[in-house]
Scaffold this motif. Structure first.
Motif, mmCIF file in Angstrom:
data_model
loop_
_atom_site.group_PDB
_atom_site.id
_atom_site.type_symbol
_atom_site.label_atom_id
_atom_site.label_comp_id
_atom_site.label_asym_id
_atom_site.label_seq_id
_atom_site.Cartn_x
_atom_site.Cartn_y
_atom_site.Cartn_z
ATOM 1 N N GLY A 14 40.938 70.199 39.247
ATOM 2 C CA GLY A 14 40.852 70.765 37.905
ATOM 3 C C GLY A 14 42.212 70.847 37.239
ATOM 4 O O GLY A 14 43.220 71.090 37.906
ATOM 5 N N ASN A 15 42.199 70.635 35.910
ATOM 6 C CA ASN A 15 43.451 70.609 35.160
ATOM 7 C C ASN A 15 43.362 71.428 33.893
ATOM 8 O O ASN A 15 42.354 71.391 33.190
ATOM 9 C CB ASN A 15 43.797 69.164 34.793
ATOM 10 N N ALA A 16 44.446 72.146 33.603
ATOM 11 C CA ALA A 16 44.562 72.869 32.342
ATOM 12 C C ALA A 16 46.028 73.262 32.176
ATOM 13 O O ALA A 16 46.712 73.576 33.154
ATOM 14 C CB ALA A 16 43.689 74.119 32.338
ATOM 15 N N THR A 57 42.249 65.472 26.906
ATOM 16 C CA THR A 57 42.863 64.173 27.233
ATOM 17 C C THR A 57 41.811 63.093 27.456
ATOM 18 O O THR A 57 41.937 61.989 26.963
ATOM 19 C CB THR A 57 43.741 64.268 28.490
ATOM 20 N N HIS A 58 40.762 63.420 28.237
ATOM 21 C CA HIS A 58 39.687 62.457 28.519
ATOM 22 C C HIS A 58 38.524 63.180 29.192
ATOM 23 O O HIS A 58 38.649 64.354 29.555
ATOM 24 C CB HIS A 58 40.190 61.276 29.349
ATOM 25 N N GLU A 59 37.416 62.461 29.358
ATOM 26 C CA GLU A 59 36.158 63.122 29.709
ATOM 27 C C GLU A 59 35.903 63.291 31.210
ATOM 28 O O GLU A 59 34.819 63.715 31.590
ATOM 29 C CB GLU A 59 34.992 62.358 29.068
ATOM 30 N N SER A 61 35.569 64.977 34.757
ATOM 31 C CA SER A 61 35.165 66.375 34.923
ATOM 32 C C SER A 61 36.314 67.286 35.331
ATOM 33 O O SER A 61 36.296 68.479 35.022
ATOM 34 C CB SER A 61 34.004 66.484 35.903
ATOM 35 N N ASP A 62 37.338 66.743 35.989
ATOM 36 C CA ASP A 62 38.477 67.608 36.341
ATOM 37 C C ASP A 62 39.289 68.022 35.103
ATOM 38 O O ASP A 62 40.258 68.768 35.217
ATOM 39 C CB ASP A 62 39.383 66.962 37.413
ATOM 40 N N HIS A 63 38.861 67.562 33.923
ATOM 41 C CA HIS A 63 39.541 67.934 32.671
ATOM 42 C C HIS A 63 38.626 68.661 31.681
ATOM 43 O O HIS A 63 39.116 69.275 30.738
ATOM 44 C CB HIS A 63 40.149 66.698 32.008
ATOM 45 N N ILE A 64 37.316 68.562 31.899
ATOM 46 C CA ILE A 64 36.416 69.171 30.890
ATOM 47 C C ILE A 64 35.308 70.044 31.488
ATOM 48 O O ILE A 64 34.399 70.448 30.767
ATOM 49 C CB ILE A 64 35.749 68.090 29.992
ATOM 50 N N THR A 144 49.643 62.569 32.572
ATOM 51 C CA THR A 144 48.917 62.441 33.839
ATOM 52 C C THR A 144 47.706 61.543 33.622
ATOM 53 O O THR A 144 47.366 61.213 32.484
ATOM 54 C CB THR A 144 48.412 63.797 34.387
ATOM 55 N N ASP A 145 47.061 61.133 34.705
ATOM 56 C CA ASP A 145 45.891 60.264 34.636
ATOM 57 C C ASP A 145 46.225 58.946 33.948
ATOM 58 O O ASP A 145 45.615 58.572 32.961
ATOM 59 C CB ASP A 145 44.714 60.947 33.927
ATOM 60 N N LEU A 146 47.226 58.270 34.483
ATOM 61 C CA LEU A 146 47.539 56.952 33.928
ATOM 62 C C LEU A 146 47.808 55.961 35.058
ATOM 63 O O LEU A 146 48.444 56.296 36.052
ATOM 64 C CB LEU A 146 48.667 56.984 32.904
ATOM 65 N N GLY A 192 44.068 53.487 37.020
ATOM 66 C CA GLY A 192 43.858 54.582 37.980
ATOM 67 C C GLY A 192 44.878 55.684 37.785
ATOM 68 O O GLY A 192 44.938 56.291 36.710
ATOM 69 N N HIS A 193 45.643 55.932 38.845
ATOM 70 C CA HIS A 193 46.599 57.054 38.846
ATOM 71 C C HIS A 193 47.986 56.600 39.290
ATOM 72 O O HIS A 193 48.113 55.703 40.107
ATOM 73 C CB HIS A 193 46.098 58.138 39.801
ATOM 74 N N LEU A 194 49.014 57.270 38.796
ATOM 75 C CA LEU A 194 50.400 56.951 39.160
ATOM 76 C C LEU A 194 50.709 57.446 40.569
ATOM 77 O O LEU A 194 50.483 58.609 40.883
ATOM 78 C CB LEU A 194 51.388 57.648 38.224
ATOM 79 N N ALA A 217 52.810 66.341 38.922
ATOM 80 C CA ALA A 217 51.482 66.892 38.643
ATOM 81 C C ALA A 217 50.352 65.979 39.104
ATOM 82 O O ALA A 217 50.579 64.822 39.466
ATOM 83 C CB ALA A 217 51.344 67.147 37.139
ATOM 84 N N HIS A 218 49.148 66.539 39.061
ATOM 85 C CA HIS A 218 47.917 65.827 39.429
ATOM 86 C C HIS A 218 48.027 65.220 40.837
ATOM 87 O O HIS A 218 47.612 64.096 41.085
ATOM 88 C CB HIS A 218 47.594 64.749 38.382
ATOM 89 N N LEU A 219 48.596 65.992 41.761
ATOM 90 C CA LEU A 219 48.706 65.511 43.145
ATOM 91 C C LEU A 219 47.342 65.502 43.819
ATOM 92 O O LEU A 219 46.572 66.458 43.690
ATOM 93 C CB LEU A 219 49.649 66.416 43.955
HETATM 94 ZN ZN LIG Z 1 42.364 63.912 36.271
#
Ligand SMILES: [Zn+2]
Ligand SMILES: [Zn+2]
Length: 267
Positions: A14-16, A57-59, A61-64, A144-146, A192-194, A217-219
């Motif tokens: 989860g992210n916020a 940022t995007h849809e 679930s860990d973001h919304i 994040t998320d790139l 995907g992810h960095l 972040a986003h580890l």
């Molecule tokens: Zn994410």
């Protein structure tokens, strides 16, 4: 007070993040239940009523996860681009028309003394974006998320004073981990992810300016460890000739189960 922020929580669960100035307070993503978000905000002495808006940022679930319920309960305006609104529709339920705001990718807006820039990123969502926040001459960038840092994203991130940068996985831990190959390929791919290494490489191009702190972040909880992420990023920087003094630059931590202390971003 100027520009300040706290990463309320960061990771695949989860992210916020909350960003605040003298006159505006905004939340970026709501990757938890409404109740949990209220708790996390309370840790930073912010009430839901203090928020001016939510930016998405995007849809994924860990973001919304808690977005719909939280926004409805507190009647908060929600900003997202058109494709993200379309992709979120089934997941968050109905958001009243007067709370639905469209912010196109790569556009700029202001809430009181806070300038918000959205920028398109490469990730496997409908139309994912990152955000930069500017106030009092200072710049905070959330990235994040790139899947990778394109030249365009790199230009957007230039002149940041503080960054929250994805350092998702250690490539070897991911390769050897228990995930099926197609998922591994997704995480490692351009949408995907960095990885820790990629975060370090991106920083080599960003460290020349005013950058003072980078929050990793986003580890991934499966395929990374904070100490390993920091070590890898540092090693990549040193291998590329970037040696810095601790009073000039710092790598900072984010957590999946608690918020970071308020960070005041100065030019
Ligand atoms: Zn994410
Ligand atoms: Zn995502």
């Amino acid at each position: 007070m100027g520009l300040r922020f706290s990463v309320l929580s960061s990771g695949s669960t989860g992210n916020a993040t909350v960003v605040s100035t003298d006159l505006a307070t905004v939340l970026i993503d709501v990757g938890f239940s409404g109740k949990k978000i209220e708790e996390l905000l309370r840790d930073r002495e912010i009430a839901a009523q203090d928020l001016d808006a939510i930016f998405v940022t995007h849809e994924h679930s860990d973001h919304i996860k808690g977005l719909g319920a939280f926004a409805r309960k507190h009647r908060l305006p929600v900003y997202a681009n058109e494709n993200t609104w379309g992709a979120m529709k089934q997941k968050i339920g109905e958001i009243p028309e007067e709370q639905r705001r469209i912010l196109p990718s790569d556009s700029v807006m202001e809430i009181a003394d806070l300038r918000i820039e959205s920028y398109a990123i490469s990730h496997d969502a409908a139309e994912p974006v990152g955000y930069c926040f500017l106030a009092d001459g200072a710049k905070l960038s959330l990235a994040t998320d790139l899947g990778y840092v394109s030249d365009k994203v790199m230009r957007q991130l230039q002149n940041s004073d503080v960054m929250v940068l994805e350092s998702n996985h250690d490539v070897n831990m991911l390769r050897m981990g228990r995930y099926p190959w197609n998922i591994k390929r997704r995480i490692l791919g351009d949408t995907g992810h960095l990885s820790n290494e990629a975060a370090g490489e991106a920083l080599c191009s960003l460290l020349t300016g005013s950058l003072r702190r980078v929050y990793l972040a986003h580890l991934s909880q499966e395929h990374n460890l904070m100490d390993l992420a920091k070590l890898t990023v540092n090693t990549v920087l040193e291998d590329n000739g970037y040696f810095y003094r601790k009073d000039e630059f710092a790598l900072c931590e984010t957590y999946h189960d608690r918020s970071t202390a308020w960070d005041i971003v100065k030019k």
